[in-house]
Design an enzyme around this catalytic site. Structure first.
Site, PDB file in Angstrom:
ATOM      1  N   CYS A 130      40.756  42.405  35.415  1.00 34.65           N
ATOM      2  CA  CYS A 130      40.287  42.216  34.042  1.00 34.65           C
ATOM      3  C   CYS A 130      40.666  40.805  33.588  1.00 34.65           C
ATOM      4  CB  CYS A 130      40.919  43.262  33.118  1.00 34.65           C
ATOM      5  SG  CYS A 130      42.689  42.989  32.825  1.00 34.65           S
ATOM      6  N   CYS A 153      44.489  40.159  33.589  1.00 33.72           N
ATOM      7  CA  CYS A 153      45.067  39.948  34.920  1.00 33.72           C
ATOM      8  C   CYS A 153      44.549  38.664  35.564  1.00 33.72           C
ATOM      9  CB  CYS A 153      44.780  41.150  35.805  1.00 33.72           C
ATOM     10  SG  CYS A 153      45.675  42.632  35.261  1.00 33.72           S
ATOM     11  N   HIS A 161      49.234  46.674  34.343  1.00 37.46           N
ATOM     12  CA  HIS A 161      48.230  46.768  35.406  1.00 37.46           C
ATOM     13  C   HIS A 161      48.898  46.388  36.736  1.00 37.46           C
ATOM     14  CE1 HIS A 161      44.346  46.351  32.760  1.00 37.46           C
ATOM     15  NE2 HIS A 161      45.172  47.283  32.324  1.00 37.46           N
ATOM     16  N   GLU A 204      48.184  44.256  39.001  1.00 37.26           N
ATOM     17  CA  GLU A 204      48.347  42.818  39.252  1.00 37.26           C
ATOM     18  C   GLU A 204      49.523  42.247  38.471  1.00 37.26           C
ATOM     19  OE1 GLU A 204      45.627  44.507  38.240  1.00 37.26           O
ATOM     20  OE2 GLU A 204      43.806  43.329  38.572  1.00 37.26           O
TER      21      GLU A 204
END
Lengths: 152, 152
Positions: B85, B88, B55, B57
């Site tokens: 999420c 993260c 992801h 992040e």
């Protein structure tokens, strides 16, 4: 839990011991596919890699996905010596791991049976089946020794 | 939110657009240090890298830690176009990010204001300060267009 489970629990524990020898928090993991073949094994490497996401589970998932050339590990099982944190529990869900087997509970950092309880959230899209306790005492003892030595 | 925030929000949005152009879920992030200098920017690359943990992040945190040669990003701020999420959000906590600024809320996958609500757990050891809403409409519109096109 079966005799086959014992083999993978021992391999995860060996990865945890190897992590301790590298001065990393001693947690180890292994991922196997639907045919019972090993895809990846890993121990924590957050210090070595300067990467706070380099937990054993994340490293094993990344290695197994790389090996399969896929983002998902359908029908694969993950064994880890310690209850996954919320980051790893979520990564396990994203990877579509079928079954999670973990050893020692982690009341402080765990995200499966403690804290965020990731798989109990209604928004969780994929929940692995979860077994815990296998090799728990050995995993917990290793962590206790590690942190006791750290405190001097 | 300040004018300086706007600059970083725009850079995160540009990373989200670049992700969409790579056929990745359009989310972008940027990390800046205490002096307001950029450390890392990233967009989602889960498909390209066959890595469900890739992801925006996580990639930005890993890049920033690598740049600093450290596991922690003390006094650093992370801007991301979408509510992180649980994976993260937890990684952001582990990295000791000081301030999290996110754009659009994510009722389905978010782990800050929804779902696991990582920072509201008593076991969460480090909570960033959180601002949301900056660039929210642009980020949400980009996601809507992306998924609408996917559905054909």
């Amino acid at each position: 839990m079966s005799n086959e489970d014992d083999v993978w629990v021992e391999i995860a524990l060996a990865q945890a011991h190897a992590a301790a020898a590298r001065d990393e928090v001693p947690v180890g993991a292994v991922i196997i596919d639907a045919e019972g073949r090993e895809l990846a094994r890993a121990g924590n490497r957050t210090r070595e890699l300067n990467d706070p996401t380099a937990h054993a589970e994340v490293l094993a998932i990344r290695a197994a996905c790389s090996k399969l050339g896929a983002e998902r590990l359908w029908d694969c099982d993950l064994y880890v010596t310690l209850e996954p944190c919320a980051m790893c529990a979520t990564a396990i869900s994203f990877a579509r791991i079928r079954r999670l087997v973990y050893g020692a509970p982690d009341a402080k950092m765990g995200g499966v049976a403690h804290g965020a309880r990731v798989y109990e959230q209604p928004t969780c899209h994929h929940r692995p089946s979860v077994d815990s306790g296998a090799g728990s005492e050995a995993a917990a003892q290793l962590l206790r020794s590690f942190f006791k030595a750290k405190r001097g």
